[in-house]
Design an enzyme around this catalytic site. Structure first.
Site, PDB file in Angstrom:
ATOM      1  N   ARG A   1       0.815  -1.216   0.000  1.00  0.00           N
ATOM      2  CA  ARG A   1       0.000   0.000   0.000  1.00  0.00           C
ATOM      3  C   ARG A   1       0.843   1.257   0.000  1.00  0.00           C
ATOM      4  NH1 ARG A   1      -3.444  -1.517   5.132  1.00  0.00           N
ATOM      5  NH2 ARG A   1      -1.504  -2.629   5.562  1.00  0.00           N
TER       6      ARG A   1
ATOM      7  N   ASP B   1      -2.568   1.369  -4.939  1.00  0.00           N
ATOM      8  CA  ASP B   1      -3.667   1.894  -4.137  1.00  0.00           C
ATOM      9  C   ASP B   1      -4.933   1.173  -4.590  1.00  0.00           C
ATOM     10  OD1 ASP B   1      -5.629   3.260  -2.795  1.00  0.00           O
ATOM     11  OD2 ASP B   1      -5.068   5.253  -3.527  1.00  0.00           O
TER      12      ASP B   1
ATOM     13  N   GLY C   1      -3.748 -12.011   3.339  1.00  0.00           N
ATOM     14  CA  GLY C   1      -3.956 -12.270   4.755  1.00  0.00           C
ATOM     15  C   GLY C   1      -4.837 -11.249   5.430  1.00  0.00           C
TER      16      GLY C   1
ATOM     17  N   ARG D   1     -14.766  -6.682  -0.656  1.00  0.00           N
ATOM     18  CA  ARG D   1     -15.171  -5.273  -0.761  1.00  0.00           C
ATOM     19  C   ARG D   1     -14.337  -4.526  -1.801  1.00  0.00           C
ATOM     20  NH1 ARG D   1     -15.719  -6.004   4.848  1.00  0.00           N
ATOM     21  NH2 ARG D   1     -13.696  -5.017   5.317  1.00  0.00           N
TER      22      ARG D   1
ATOM     23  N   HIS E   1      -4.476 -12.394  17.644  1.00  0.00           N
ATOM     24  CA  HIS E   1      -3.081 -12.574  17.275  1.00  0.00           C
ATOM     25  C   HIS E   1      -2.688 -14.018  17.541  1.00  0.00           C
ATOM     26  CE1 HIS E   1      -1.964  -8.549  16.095  1.00  0.00           C
ATOM     27  NE2 HIS E   1      -2.564  -8.052  17.167  1.00  0.00           N
ATOM     28  N   ASP E   2      -1.475 -14.351  17.136  1.00  0.00           N
ATOM     29  CA  ASP E   2      -0.952 -15.711  17.259  1.00  0.00           C
ATOM     30  C   ASP E   2      -1.311 -16.346  18.592  1.00  0.00           C
ATOM     31  OD1 ASP E   2       1.360 -17.472  18.374  1.00  0.00           O
ATOM     32  OD2 ASP E   2       1.720 -17.546  16.224  1.00  0.00           O
TER      33      ASP E   2
ATOM     34  N   ASN F   1      -3.689 -15.784  20.666  1.00  0.00           N
ATOM     35  CA  ASN F   1      -5.108 -16.100  20.793  1.00  0.00           C
ATOM     36  C   ASN F   1      -5.472 -17.346  20.001  1.00  0.00           C
ATOM     37  OD1 ASN F   1      -5.148 -12.685  20.304  1.00  0.00           O
ATOM     38  ND2 ASN F   1      -5.768 -13.527  22.278  1.00  0.00           N
TER      39      ASN F   1
ATOM     40  N   ASP G   1       1.440 -18.330  13.733  1.00  0.00           N
ATOM     41  CA  ASP G   1       1.706 -17.551  12.529  1.00  0.00           C
ATOM     42  C   ASP G   1       2.434 -18.360  11.463  1.00  0.00           C
ATOM     43  OD1 ASP G   1       0.498 -15.227  13.319  1.00  0.00           O
ATOM     44  OD2 ASP G   1       2.336 -14.120  13.719  1.00  0.00           O
TER      45      ASP G   1
END
Length: 360
Positions: free
Chosen positions: A37, A64, A87, A95, A130-131, A133, A160
Site C-alpha cells: 500500500r 492503491d 492475509g 469489498r 493474534h498468534d 489467541n 503464525d
C-alpha cells in the site's frame, strides 16, 4: 533452476504469515510480486520490519486498491498469475472487488490462498486476534510451560508460521498441482487455529491412549520427564536434554556420573527427585563445559544457543544454515540436492506498469 521456477504468485502485503509464506515461495523459485500500500496509503510501519529478510526475493509493487486505475492494473496481474496469497480479515478482498469469484472469472486456473487467524467461516471469523489467541483456542498453548505458571508466549512460530504460513504454502502448492491437471483453481482457506490444532495431532493420539495428561509439566515431552527438558548451568546459560531412548538415557547418566541403578528412567514417581539431581549436576559446570563433555556422546545434550551463537556454530556454518547478504539471515530451506538454495536479495521496487509488462 529452483523447483518453483516459472510460477507467478501475487502477494498482497500484510503482517506475519502471508509475508513468511511469500518469502518461502520466492526462496523456492516462484516469481512473487509483493503488492504494497505504501507509506502514503497508511501502511503500518511494522509491515516493513521484515526488510531484507522476510521481503527477500521479490520486488515491492505499490498499489492503491481504492484507486480505480490501480485496481484495474492489479486485475491484469491477477489474470496472469498462477496463485494469489492474502492475509486480510474476511470480507476485505470482497469489498475491493478482488474476492475469489471475480478473480476466478479473470483467471479460472488461479489458486487463491487466504490466511487468517480464525478462518473464513465460523462465529469468530471476523473477530480480531493474534498468534497467542489462535493457539490458545486450538489447545496448543495449554500444553506449554511450567505447571505452576501461566503458559508463556512461545514466540510466533506455532500459530503464525508453523500452523499458518507453512500450511498456506502447502495448500497453495497442492492447489497448483491440481490446477496443472484440471485447469481449474482452488480457494485455500488456511486458518491459524486449524493449523496449530493440526500440529497437536500427536498429543491427541497420546491422550486417546491415556498417555497424555492435561496437567502441564507432567508428560514425556512437556518437561515432565527429567530426561527431556532444559537445565540451567553454572554460568546462567542452558543445555537441552533429549535422551528419550534407553541407550541415549544411559549415555546421559554416564556423562553425569550417575549410576543407572539410582535413576530408573520410567519410574514417574521418582521424576521430581531426578529433576532435582540432574539440575544440581548441570548447575555445577558452565554450559560450554557440558557441550564439550557430550559432544561425541549419544546422550542428546546440546547447548541452548542465542541467535548470534547459532549463526556461528560449526555445524550450522558447515551446512550454510545461515548466510550473510546485507544482514545475517537463515538460508532458504529445505534444500534440493546438496547445497541450500541461494538467497535472492530483495529486488528494487517496481511500478504497477513495470510489473504488468514483466508478466505479459
Amino acid at each position: 533452476m529452483k523447483p518453483l521456477s516459472g510460477l507467478r504468485i501475487l502477494e498482497f502485503d500484510g503482517l506475519g504469515p502471508v509475508t513468511f509464506a511469500g518469502m518461502v515461495l520466492a526462496d523456492l523459485g516462484a516469481e512473487v510480486l509483493r503488492l504494497t500500500r505504501g507509506a502514503s496509503a497508511g501502511a503500518p510501519a511494522f509491515s516493513e520490519v521484515g526488510g531484507a529478510i522476510l521481503h527477500r526475493g521479490r520486488p515491492a509493487v505499490e498499489a492503491d486498491l481504492k484507486d480505480t486505475a490501480d485496481l484495474e492494473r492489479v486485475r491484469g496481474l491477477v489474470a496472469s498469475a498462477d496463485a494469489l496469497i492474502e492475509g486480510f480479515r474476511p470480507g476485505v478482498m470482497e469489498r475491493l472487488g478482488l474476492g475469489p469469484e471475480p478473480c476466478a472469472a479473470l483467471n479460472p486456473r488461479l489458486v487463491y490462498g487466504r490466511i487468517t487467524g480464525w478462518g473464513q467461516t465460523g462465529p469468530m471469523a471476523r473477530q480480531v486476534g493474534h498468534d497467542l489467541n489462535y493457539i490458545a483456542l486450538s489447545g496448543a498453548l495449554s500444553m506449554m510451560g511450567e505447571p505452576d505458571r501461566p503458559p508463556p508466549p512461545p514466540l510466533n512460530v506455532v500459530g503464525d508460521y508453523g500452523g499458518g504460513a507453512m500450511l498456506l504454502a502447502v495448500g497453495v502448492l497442492a492447489g497448483l498441482l491440481e490446477a496443472k491437471t484440471t485447469g481449474r483453481g482452488r480457494v485455500v482457506d488456511a486458518a491459524m487455529t486449524d493449523g496449530s490444532a493440526l500440529l497437536t495431532s500427536l498429543f491427541h493420539a497420546l491422550a486417546a491412549k491415556g498417555l497424555w495428561s492435561d496437567a502441564r509439566g507432567a508428560n514425556l515431552l512437556d518437561g515432565g520427564a527429567p530426561f527431556y527438558r532444559c537445565y540451567a548451568c553454572r554460568d546462567g546459560r542452558f543445555v537441552a536434554v533429549g535422551a528419550l531412548e534407553p541407550r541415549f538415557y544411559a549415555a546421559l547418566l554416564e556423562g553425569l556420573g550417575i549410576p543407572a541403578a539410582e535413576a530408573p528412567q520410567h519410574d514417574g514417581g521418582r521424576w521430581p527427585a531426578l529433576h532435582a539431581r540432574f539440575a544440581a549436576e548441570f548447575a555445577a559446570r558452565d554450559r560450554d563445559d557440558w557441550a564439550a563433555r557430550f559432544a561425541d556422546s549419544d546422550a542428546c545434550v546440546t547447548p541452548v544457543l542465542t541467535l548470534p551463537e547459532a549463526t556461528a556454530h560449526p555445524h550450522n556454518a558447515a551446512r550454510g544454515t545461515f548466510v550473510e547478504q546485507g544482514v545475517i539471515q537463515p538460508a532458504p530451506a529445505p534444500r534440493f540436492g546438496g547445497e541450500p538454495p541461494a538467497v535472492t536479495p530483495q529486488p528494487p521496487a517496481l511500478s504497477l506498469d513495470e510489473a504488468i509488462a514483466g508478466w505479459r
